[in-house]
Design a protein around this motif. Structure first.
Motif, mmCIF file in Angstrom:
data_model
loop_
_atom_site.group_PDB
_atom_site.id
_atom_site.type_symbol
_atom_site.label_atom_id
_atom_site.label_comp_id
_atom_site.label_asym_id
_atom_site.label_seq_id
_atom_site.Cartn_x
_atom_site.Cartn_y
_atom_site.Cartn_z
ATOM 1 N N UNK A 71 -89.207 27.766 12.886
ATOM 2 C CA UNK A 71 -88.112 27.429 11.974
ATOM 3 C C UNK A 71 -86.790 26.849 12.842
ATOM 4 N N UNK A 72 -87.041 27.962 13.667
ATOM 5 C CA UNK A 72 -85.461 27.490 15.094
ATOM 6 C C UNK A 72 -85.728 27.015 16.273
ATOM 7 N N UNK A 73 -85.602 26.590 16.665
ATOM 8 C CA UNK A 73 -85.297 26.719 18.110
ATOM 9 C C UNK A 73 -84.644 27.857 18.740
ATOM 10 N N UNK A 74 -84.593 28.342 20.209
ATOM 11 C CA UNK A 74 -83.720 29.787 20.872
ATOM 12 C C UNK A 74 -82.569 28.799 20.178
ATOM 13 N N UNK A 75 -82.044 27.888 21.154
ATOM 14 C CA UNK A 75 -80.799 27.678 21.079
ATOM 15 C C UNK A 75 -80.056 27.949 19.688
ATOM 16 N N UNK A 76 -80.215 27.095 18.479
ATOM 17 C CA UNK A 76 -79.804 26.820 17.434
ATOM 18 C C UNK A 76 -80.274 28.611 16.287
ATOM 19 N N UNK A 77 -81.250 28.851 17.153
ATOM 20 C CA UNK A 77 -81.281 30.327 16.729
ATOM 21 C C UNK A 77 -80.499 31.627 16.821
ATOM 22 N N UNK A 78 -80.076 31.147 18.281
ATOM 23 C CA UNK A 78 -78.990 32.328 18.812
ATOM 24 C C UNK A 78 -77.530 31.591 17.978
ATOM 25 N N UNK A 79 -77.536 30.754 18.268
ATOM 26 C CA UNK A 79 -75.914 30.218 17.449
ATOM 27 C C UNK A 79 -75.909 30.268 16.117
ATOM 28 N N UNK A 80 -76.790 30.584 15.454
ATOM 29 C CA UNK A 80 -76.701 31.018 13.959
ATOM 30 C C UNK A 80 -76.379 32.515 14.243
ATOM 31 N N UNK A 81 -76.883 33.464 14.854
ATOM 32 C CA UNK A 81 -77.326 34.521 15.409
ATOM 33 C C UNK A 81 -75.265 35.022 15.426
ATOM 34 N N UNK A 82 -74.873 34.557 16.130
ATOM 35 C CA UNK A 82 -73.431 34.400 16.866
ATOM 36 C C UNK A 82 -72.221 33.591 15.859
ATOM 37 N N UNK A 83 -72.818 33.293 15.022
ATOM 38 C CA UNK A 83 -72.295 32.476 13.957
ATOM 39 C C UNK A 83 -72.271 33.751 13.495
ATOM 40 N N UNK A 84 -72.643 34.673 12.656
ATOM 41 C CA UNK A 84 -72.504 36.099 11.949
ATOM 42 C C UNK A 84 -72.447 36.556 12.420
ATOM 43 N N UNK A 85 -72.119 37.264 13.378
ATOM 44 C CA UNK A 85 -71.655 37.824 14.895
ATOM 45 C C UNK A 85 -70.189 37.933 14.186
ATOM 46 N N UNK A 86 -69.983 37.061 14.687
ATOM 47 C CA UNK A 86 -68.581 36.420 14.521
ATOM 48 C C UNK A 86 -67.105 36.330 13.729
ATOM 49 N N UNK A 87 -68.185 36.929 12.864
ATOM 50 C CA UNK A 87 -67.361 36.719 11.220
ATOM 51 C C UNK A 87 -67.159 38.002 10.915
ATOM 52 N N UNK A 88 -67.247 38.774 11.299
ATOM 53 C CA UNK A 88 -67.478 40.389 11.043
ATOM 54 C C UNK A 88 -65.883 40.954 12.032
ATOM 55 N N UNK A 89 -65.017 41.490 11.386
ATOM 56 C CA UNK A 89 -63.663 41.420 11.648
ATOM 57 C C UNK A 89 -63.698 42.865 11.868
ATOM 58 N N UNK A 90 -63.401 43.583 13.197
ATOM 59 C CA UNK A 90 -63.501 44.717 13.638
ATOM 60 C C UNK A 90 -63.109 45.507 12.814
#
Length: 339
Positions: free
Chosen positions: A134-153
């Motif tokens: 469904x996603x190559x590694x770079x696109x998968x990691x980019x989407x994971x990082x987008x979700x990670x950054x969406x969470x305020x500490x």
């Protein structure tokens, strides 16, 4: 901006997880024992407040800043006829969210949550995972990082949801890849497909599992091969919340499947998360059993978009209101239990 350099880098992050604050949870339990009610008479409400305190490190916990994140993505597998709706509905619903007219908009206002809808490359669907990841590694990691950054500490609680035509097929394939069994074990009717559509959906999932058999020993490779951008973003958001010791409410089947790789990588990887509700989608109960999670609610919902988790948030607010607002036996001058 967060960046995971490789799947190995992300895997390390998924395994390096903090614990909660036992003293805060014990302080909540101690107060509960003094309140003007029989012991444990509020049932699971009491345990949910302890859970909030354990992860926030606060006694009493607070629900002042709640982030409700709905991630949206499109799936190439819809070309296989696995949904009753066309793929363009994803973008149309994102517009509906923006206009404040969807169910989740009403529930977010009711619960006092800050709703954010994050579309992920809706013009670029994932690959049809029956023939390619469904996603190559770079696109998968980019989407994971987008979700990670969406969470305020500084959030008190994160509520996670999704929107994406075809994503119950992706979630069922991902769940089967992580926990075994074919399409029949996890596939449901999604947006309302008929019997022929359900049979087609099961067959599609089984083909995908065969195509990616070599990836299924690795939860992250499985998520990249069988998931989608919104599922990867949910994984990232759930991981970020754990690193910041923020409790999480998961929505239904898709959301739970998206977070499940954390459990497969570390048995306590989802201890900071609660299943907001039991979806009517067929595979959700099986998946929750695999994860050892008990849903807060069972209302026959299957809408997605964080709606079930939003209703469960009202239950958390009820438990916290009782814990914080009730008098102790001493304060109310009410006789306590006889020993």
């Amino acid at each position: 901006m967060t960046s995971f350099a490789s799947l190995s880098d992300l895997r390390d992050a998924c395994r390096d997880l903090p614990a909660g604050d036992r003293e805060a949870a014990e302080a909540v339990a101690a107060r509960e024992a003094t309140l003007t009610k029989p012991l444990q008479s509020l049932g699971r409400l009491e345990g949910l407040v302890e859970w909030l305190a354990y992860w926030q490190g606060n006694s009493p916990p607070t629900l002042d800043r709640i982030e409700m994140l709905v991630f949206a993505g499109n799936h190439g597998v819809t070309a296989q006829g696995v949904s009753a709706y066309p793929a363009e509905v994803t973008a149309q619903m994102v517009t509906n969210f923006a206009n404040g007219r969807a169910a989740i908009n009403q529930l977010a206002r009711l619960t006092g949550a800050n709703l954010r809808v994050l579309p992920l490359s809706l013009d670029t669907p994932t690959a049809d995972f029956t023939t390619a990841p469904a996603l190559p590694e770079d696109a998968f990691l980019e989407a994971v990082a987008t979700g990670y950054d969406a969470v305020p500490a500084d959030a008190d609680l994160v509520v996670l949801g999704e929107m994406g035509i075809g994503n119950t097929t992706a979630a069922a394939a991902l769940a089967a890849g992580l926990f075994g069994g074919g399409g029949e074990r996890f596939a449901g009717r999604g947006t309302g497909i008929d019997d022929d559509g359900l049979a087609r959906k099961c067959a599609v999932i089984d083909r995908a599992l065969d195509t990616h058999a070599d990836a299924l020993s690795d939860p992250l490779l499985t998520a990249a091969a069988l998931g989608g951008r919104e599922l990867a973003a949910i994984l990232g958001a759930c991981l970020a919340a754990r690193h910041a010791r923020i409790p999480v409410l998961l929505d239904g089947f898709v959301c739970t499947a998206a977070a499940a790789p954390l459990y497969r990588l570390r048995a306590d990887g989802l201890d900071h998360a609660q299943a907001g509700h039991l979806s009517a989608e067929a595979g959700h109960k099986t998946l929750l059993t695999e994860l050892g999670m008990t849903p807060v609610l069972d209302l026959g919902m299957r809408l997605g978009e964080a709606s079930g988790a939003a209703v469960a948030l009202l239950v958390l607010r009820a438990g916290l209101a009782c814990h914080s607002g009730m008098a102790t036996f001493a304060e109310a001058q009410v006789s306590g239990r006889s020993s």
